[in-house]
Write a protein that holds these residues in place. Structure first.
Motif, PDB file in Angstrom:
ATOM      1  N   GLY A 314       0.813  -1.210   0.000  1.00 16.87           N
ATOM      2  CA  GLY A 314       0.000   0.000   0.000  1.00 16.87           C
ATOM      3  C   GLY A 314       0.842   1.253   0.000  1.00 16.87           C
ATOM      4  N   SER A 315       0.223   2.357  -0.405  1.00 19.29           N
ATOM      5  CA  SER A 315       0.895   3.657  -0.467  1.00 19.29           C
ATOM      6  C   SER A 315      -0.071   4.749  -0.041  1.00 19.29           C
ATOM      7  N   THR A 316       0.470   5.922   0.242  1.00 18.54           N
ATOM      8  CA  THR A 316      -0.301   7.058   0.746  1.00 18.54           C
ATOM      9  C   THR A 316      -0.213   8.221  -0.241  1.00 18.54           C
ATOM     10  N   VAL A 317      -1.362   8.858  -0.471  1.00 21.21           N
ATOM     11  CA  VAL A 317      -1.453   9.909  -1.487  1.00 21.21           C
ATOM     12  C   VAL A 317      -1.931  11.215  -0.851  1.00 21.21           C
ATOM     13  N   PHE A 318      -1.152  12.275  -1.036  1.00 18.58           N
ATOM     14  CA  PHE A 318      -1.524  13.624  -0.620  1.00 18.58           C
ATOM     15  C   PHE A 318      -1.616  14.521  -1.857  1.00 18.58           C
ATOM     16  N   ARG A 319      -2.481  15.508  -1.793  1.00 18.24           N
ATOM     17  CA  ARG A 319      -2.536  16.522  -2.850  1.00 18.24           C
ATOM     18  C   ARG A 319      -1.867  17.785  -2.350  1.00 18.24           C
ATOM     19  N   TRP A 345       5.522  10.219  14.801  1.00 15.74           N
ATOM     20  CA  TRP A 345       5.135   9.822  16.152  1.00 15.74           C
ATOM     21  C   TRP A 345       6.357   9.397  16.952  1.00 15.74           C
ATOM     22  N   PHE A 346       7.345   8.835  16.261  1.00 15.90           N
ATOM     23  CA  PHE A 346       8.555   8.359  16.911  1.00 15.90           C
ATOM     24  C   PHE A 346       9.679   9.396  16.851  1.00 15.90           C
ATOM     25  N   ASN A 347       9.320  10.664  16.585  1.00 15.59           N
ATOM     26  CA  ASN A 347      10.305  11.727  16.411  1.00 15.59           C
ATOM     27  C   ASN A 347      11.341  11.313  15.371  1.00 15.59           C
ATOM     28  N   SER A 348      10.837  10.777  14.266  1.00 17.96           N
ATOM     29  CA  SER A 348      11.693  10.280  13.216  1.00 17.96           C
ATOM     30  C   SER A 348      11.195  10.809  11.875  1.00 17.96           C
ATOM     31  N   GLU A 349      11.576  10.156  10.799  1.00 17.00           N
ATOM     32  CA  GLU A 349      11.264  10.615   9.451  1.00 17.00           C
ATOM     33  C   GLU A 349      11.039   9.390   8.570  1.00 17.00           C
ATOM     34  N   TYR A 350       9.982   9.442   7.749  1.00 20.69           N
ATOM     35  CA  TYR A 350       9.773   8.369   6.780  1.00 20.69           C
ATOM     36  C   TYR A 350      10.638   8.688   5.571  1.00 20.69           C
ATOM     37  N   LEU A 351      11.631   7.835   5.310  1.00 19.89           N
ATOM     38  CA  LEU A 351      12.699   8.204   4.386  1.00 19.89           C
ATOM     39  C   LEU A 351      12.488   7.851   2.914  1.00 19.89           C
ATOM     40  N   PRO A 352      11.743   6.807   2.544  1.00 18.12           N
ATOM     41  CA  PRO A 352      11.543   6.578   1.109  1.00 18.12           C
ATOM     42  C   PRO A 352      10.900   7.800   0.443  1.00 18.12           C
ATOM     43  N   ASP A 353      11.494   8.259  -0.652  1.00 16.99           N
ATOM     44  CA  ASP A 353      11.055   9.495  -1.287  1.00 16.99           C
ATOM     45  C   ASP A 353       9.658   9.369  -1.878  1.00 16.99           C
ATOM     46  N   PRO A 354       8.830  10.415  -1.729  1.00 15.30           N
ATOM     47  CA  PRO A 354       7.544  10.417  -2.426  1.00 15.30           C
ATOM     48  C   PRO A 354       7.736  10.644  -3.925  1.00 15.30           C
ATOM     49  N   VAL A 373       7.835  18.974   3.071  1.00 15.45           N
ATOM     50  CA  VAL A 373       6.385  18.809   2.963  1.00 15.45           C
ATOM     51  C   VAL A 373       5.753  18.989   4.336  1.00 15.45           C
ATOM     52  N   GLY A 374       4.858  19.963   4.431  1.00 13.14           N
ATOM     53  CA  GLY A 374       4.150  20.217   5.678  1.00 13.14           C
ATOM     54  C   GLY A 374       2.680  19.859   5.574  1.00 13.14           C
ATOM     55  N   GLY A 375       2.054  19.640   6.735  1.00 15.76           N
ATOM     56  CA  GLY A 375       0.632  19.341   6.773  1.00 15.76           C
ATOM     57  C   GLY A 375      -0.211  20.606   6.825  1.00 15.76           C
ATOM     58  N   LEU A 400       0.073  15.619  -7.040  1.00 15.71           N
ATOM     59  CA  LEU A 400      -0.003  14.655  -5.950  1.00 15.71           C
ATOM     60  C   LEU A 400       1.387  14.219  -5.517  1.00 15.71           C
ATOM     61  N   LEU A 401       1.518  13.893  -4.244  1.00 16.31           N
ATOM     62  CA  LEU A 401       2.712  13.238  -3.711  1.00 16.31           C
ATOM     63  C   LEU A 401       2.296  11.850  -3.250  1.00 16.31           C
ATOM     64  N   VAL A 402       2.949  10.836  -3.789  1.00 16.21           N
ATOM     65  CA  VAL A 402       2.619   9.454  -3.458  1.00 16.21           C
ATOM     66  C   VAL A 402       3.779   8.857  -2.662  1.00 16.21           C
ATOM     67  N   TYR A 403       3.524   8.583  -1.386  1.00 20.38           N
ATOM     68  CA  TYR A 403       4.535   7.978  -0.521  1.00 20.38           C
ATOM     69  C   TYR A 403       4.436   6.456  -0.634  1.00 20.38           C
ATOM     70  N   PRO A 404       5.533   5.794  -1.026  1.00 20.65           N
ATOM     71  CA  PRO A 404       5.458   4.354  -1.289  1.00 20.65           C
ATOM     72  C   PRO A 404       5.575   3.502  -0.034  1.00 20.65           C
ATOM     73  N   ASN A 405       4.958   2.335  -0.107  1.00 19.38           N
ATOM     74  CA  ASN A 405       5.168   1.273   0.886  1.00 19.38           C
ATOM     75  C   ASN A 405       4.864   1.720   2.314  1.00 19.38           C
ATOM     76  N   THR A 406       3.701   2.308   2.512  1.00 16.23           N
ATOM     77  CA  THR A 406       3.338   2.841   3.818  1.00 16.23           C
ATOM     78  C   THR A 406       2.360   1.965   4.595  1.00 16.23           C
ATOM     79  N   ALA A 407       1.991   0.805   4.062  1.00 15.91           N
ATOM     80  CA  ALA A 407       0.952   0.006   4.722  1.00 15.91           C
ATOM     81  C   ALA A 407       1.378  -0.462   6.107  1.00 15.91           C
ATOM     82  N   GLY A 408       2.670  -0.737   6.305  1.00 18.77           N
ATOM     83  CA  GLY A 408       3.143  -1.222   7.594  1.00 18.77           C
ATOM     84  C   GLY A 408       3.344  -0.110   8.601  1.00 18.77           C
TER      85      GLY A 408
END
Length: 444
Positions: A314-319, A345-354, A373-375, A400-408
């Motif tokens: 799965g992946s996550t999509v933002f506009r 949440w873990f004071n970290s960063e999701y590193l795979p590029d969108p 990228v900000g919310g 759109l920004l599509v963040y890959p492999n976010t299901a886990g």
């Protein structure tokens, strides 16, 4: 840091479907690929068969709330690991039998224990007091309690989970004295981290404990080694290069991270290959591999992977709804928040590029601009991505920004309707050939 190439995701990106869904939902969303779950599950099962080990895979439901994963477990005969009454209800509601459920977690609520007993679920006992509650409830439910004893890992003596040696000995005596009211089926543990040796060593020790428990007249024919099967998100060179080069200047507002702050996004062994390596390891104090010990003792191996079953599923999509130029890089605002990409949440960063997805398709080529990228909230700290990510085109509002492999774990471990922003829906893609076929996930 680029994610591994993914042909299925590439098909989705070029289909035009994501632009349509972004318009329809008018907000962020996640898309799910259930066939990937089936593939990952099959790999774990094949590894057990290859080793000649009797085993059972239980999906750790906490990794993603979507109902489709539980539906796949019901369809394929896999088990589900739950830790709350809500998770247990979801598992049962989507077709998983009670006897195919394990119930873990600390200090379980009485209602969770009662339903678990009524449904014949296997309960991992975390404390002497919990065993007391279970024994008391067996009188109400008139069904024997199926239990594992969760062991305190010897290399994690300060863990708040599990029974120490003295508590375990007392629990075994109580189970033996309870007679048919309790079916003590074995032991379990959960370890932090991804090291192979501690997992194999403790599993070998629990095989010995099963033998000792049988001498007391207890069933003791299985052990659970929990989850913690790493996922490999990126190539080794990209991962190690990132760690060597990253510094505060690579992040918005000079944010700083250390290597230890990040999930290990590259792992030489991942998923079912981790299981294969654990089974081939000779536990401390033994002269044969763990696989051999399990076979000789007639002990079934239970696994509770979450992230590893959801790898590439799965992946996550933002506009993008706002673009600013700041200090030589772009500051993007998307139509959601970092609460829907939970690594913060873990004071970290999701590193795979969108992936930047424009109206004409995925942007490709050398980087022409960097962007963080900000919310869409009023918090300075609401950053989906602190890094200045290299993009091959200048992002525009509506892209759109599509963040890959976010299901886990990424999709909903920390979701919140802060600011009354809607929670991103989950879209199940049941068919990718031709025009993709999609539906909303059935999670209640």
């Amino acid at each position: 840091m680029p994610a591994h190439p993914d042909a299925q995701v590439a098909t989705v990106l070029t289909s035009g479907l994501l632009q349509e869904l972004s318009y329809a939902f008018d907000g962020p969303f996640h898309f799910l690929l259930p066939d990937r779950f089936d593939t990952n599950l099959a790999a774990f099962r094949a590894t057990l068969t290859e080793a000649g080990v009797a085993g059972r895979v239980y999906y750790a439901k906490k990794a993603n709330k979507a109902a489709v994963w539980v539906e796949r477990c019901a369809a394929t005969g896999a088990g589900v690991d739950v830790a709350s009454a809500g998770e247990l209800r979801e598992a049962l509601a989507h077709g998983v039998r009670g006897e195919d459920v394990t119930v873990t977690g600390p200090a379980k609520h009485e209602q969770l224990l009662r339903v678990a007993l009524l449904q014949g679920a296997l309960i991992a006992v975390d404390s002497p007091a919990e065993l007391d509650r279970i024994l008391a409830l067996t009188g109400e439910t008139a069904r024997p309690a199926r239990v594992l004893l969760r062991r305190l890992p010897p290399d994690q003596p300060h863990s708040r989970f599990g029974l120490d040696d003295e508590e375990t000995a007392a629990a075994l005596r109580r189970c033996a004295a309870a007679g048919p009211a309790v079916s003590m089926e074995g032991f379990s543990f959960h370890l932090s981290g991804y090291a192979l040796r501690p997992r194999a060593d403790l599993a070998g020790r629990l095989v010995d404990e099963c033998r000792a428990a049988r001498a007391m007249g207890l069933r003791a024919d299985r052990i659970s080694i929990g989850g913690g099967f790493a996922v490999d998100y990126a190539a080794a060179d990209d991962w190690h290069g990132f760690l060597a080069e990253q510094r505060p200047g690579h992040y918005h507002a000079g944010k700083s991270f250390t290597a230890g702050d990040f999930y290990p996004y590259h792992s030489p062994l991942a998923g079912a290959d981790v299981l294969r390596a654990v089974l081939a390891t000779t536990p401390e104090g033994h002269s044969a591999s763990l696989a051999r010990l399990l076979r000789d003792a007639g002990v079934t191996l239970m696994l509770e992977p979450g992230r590893a079953l959801l790898d590439r599923a799965g992946s996550t999509v933002f506009r993008i709804q706002g673009v600013k130029e700041r200090d030589g890089y772009a500051v993007l605002t998307v139509d959601g928040s970092s609460l829907s990409l939970s690594e913060q949440w873990f004071n970290s960063e999701y590193l795979p590029d969108p992936v930047l997805l424009t109206a004409s398709g995925p942007a490709e080529g050398p980087a022409v601009v960097a962007a963080c990228v900000g919310g869409a909230t009023c918090l300075e700290s609401d950053m989906v991505t602190w890094r200045k990510v290299p993009l091959p085109a200048r992002p525009r509002e509506g892209d759109l920004l599509v963040y890959p492999n976010t299901a886990g774990y990424q999709m909903d471990s920390n979701e919140s309707p802060f600011h009354d922003l809607p929670l991103p829906p989950k879209v199940v893609l049941d068919r990718l050939t031709g025009r993709p076929r999609w539906r909303l996930d059935r999670h209640s």
